[in-house]
Design an enzyme around this catalytic site. Structure first.
Site, short mmCIF file in Angstrom:
data_model
loop_
_atom_site.label_atom_id
_atom_site.label_comp_id
_atom_site.label_asym_id
_atom_site.label_seq_id
_atom_site.Cartn_x
_atom_site.Cartn_y
_atom_site.Cartn_z
N TYR A 130 -17.58 -11.41 12.94
CA TYR A 130 -17.15 -12.34 13.98
C TYR A 130 -18.36 -12.86 14.75
CZ TYR A 130 -12.51 -10.27 13.17
OH TYR A 130 -11.33 -9.80 12.62
N SER A 148 -8.86 -3.05 5.66
CA SER A 148 -8.25 -4.31 6.06
C SER A 148 -8.02 -5.15 4.81
CB SER A 148 -9.15 -5.05 7.05
OG SER A 148 -8.57 -6.26 7.49
N ASN A 149 -6.94 -5.91 4.81
CA ASN A 149 -6.61 -6.80 3.69
C ASN A 149 -6.42 -6.06 2.38
OD1 ASN A 149 -6.78 -9.42 5.15
ND2 ASN A 149 -8.92 -8.83 5.42
N GLN A 191 -2.57 -18.05 14.76
CA GLN A 191 -3.61 -18.84 15.44
C GLN A 191 -3.02 -19.94 16.32
OE1 GLN A 191 -5.90 -19.67 11.77
NE2 GLN A 191 -7.51 -18.41 12.65
N TRP A 200 -11.56 -12.56 17.08
CA TRP A 200 -12.16 -13.24 15.93
C TRP A 200 -13.12 -14.36 16.36
CZ3 TRP A 200 -8.79 -15.36 11.29
CH2 TRP A 200 -9.65 -15.81 10.29
N HIS A 212 -13.68 -4.42 5.80
CA HIS A 212 -13.03 -5.69 6.15
C HIS A 212 -12.17 -6.24 5.02
CE1 HIS A 212 -13.73 -9.20 9.16
NE2 HIS A 212 -12.49 -9.17 8.75
N ASN A 247 0.77 -13.27 27.22
CA ASN A 247 1.10 -12.44 26.07
C ASN A 247 1.58 -11.04 26.42
OD1 ASN A 247 0.50 -14.46 24.25
ND2 ASN A 247 -1.48 -13.63 23.66
#
Length: 281
Positions: free
Chosen positions: A57, A144-145, A199, A24, A115, A249
């Site tokens: 982005y 998405s979303n 985040q 992002w 998106h 990670n």
């Protein structure tokens, strides 16, 4: 020894690593560009071959950075990008897709997502996505979303080929567990979880730190990611801006949380008991 990353299967049988790479804000700081490129390459080396981006982005800067990072390695990557809602029409989506391909330095996307919902009818977007598939510019498409009602409307508009729905999901944002995750699981449509560690905020939570302390070498960030990955049918795409971040990670894909761990997370972050509005960032 690190195990291969578990996979999640898309409709049609394509397997994705359950832990991928988000991008992002990865291009927002030009002074850190070299580290971001190195991080993406380190992620590929570690088996996190799913790379997610969007024309939004950095207004294309993320795609350009990814193009640099994957040069000469395109065939290793499952490449995802997203189109703005206002660019999701019959003509505009073709132009937007071609612009993304140029910035990424490739001739095809493995997955192209709407998106979020906008004013263009879903049937029109489905039509142009299918034309892009037929032209070989994208391999498959998704959204998405989208909440359950959006997904139902999408299928009614001819969108049965939807491959994935990318939504906000982590242990602090569990609303989709009530209805969206079961709805998609019943239809074999995976969830792609963005911001799986909120985040960077979730690792500061004491409950996650306490759980990490019970697993030698684990971190609270790994616990948060392992929670998101605990069930099948979910792919997580945290952003990792340095090789050190990748190294932290990656072990989350191997971390198995115990029943006591999950009960502690439920106490700190209660699961939903009713329908909630879809969370978005």
């Amino acid at each position: 020894m690190t195990q291969p990353i578990a996979t999640t299967t898309l409709p049609g049988g394509v397997a994705l690593p359950a832990l991928g790479q988000g991008t992002w804000t990865i291009a927002d700081r030009p002074a850190r560009r070299a580290a971001a490129v190195a991080a993406l390459q380190a992620g590929l080396d570690a088996g996190m071959t799913l790379v997610d981006t969007a024309e939004m982005y950095g207004e294309g800067a993320s795609e350009e950075l990814i193009g640099e990072a994957i040069a000469g390695r395109r065939d290793e990557v499952f490449l995802v990008s997203k189109v703005y809602p206002h660019n999701a029409g019959r003509r505009s989506a073709v132009a937007a897709c071609e612009a993304s391909l140029r910035r990424l330095g490739t001739d095809r996307l493995d997955l192209y997502l709407l998106h979020w919902r906008g004013g263009i009818p879903l049937a029109e977007t489905v039509e142009v996505f299918e034309r892009l598939v037929a032209a070989g510019k994208i391999r498959r498409w998704g959204v998405s979303n989208f909440d359950v009602d959006d997904m139902e409307e999408l299928l009614a508009a001819g969108g049965e080929a939807v491959a994935v729905n990318q939504v906000l999901y982590n242990c602090g944002r569990r609303g989709i567990e009530f209805d969206l995750i079961p709805w998609q699981a019943a239809r074999g449509i995976p969830v792609m979880a963005y911001s799986p560690i909120e985040q960077g905020r979730l690792p500061r939570h004491p409950a996650l730190a306490a759980i990490a302390a019970r697993h030698p070498g684990a971190t609270a960030a790994q616990v948060a990611l392992a929670f998101t990955l605990r069930r099948g049918g979910v792919v997580a795409i945290p952003q990792m801006s340095t090789p050190a971040h990748v190294a932290e990670n990656r072990p989350a894909a191997d971390l198995l949380l115990t029943a006591d761990d999950l009960a502690e997370i439920d106490r700190a972050f209660p699961p939903p008991a009713r329908k909630r509005p879809l969370d978005m960032l």
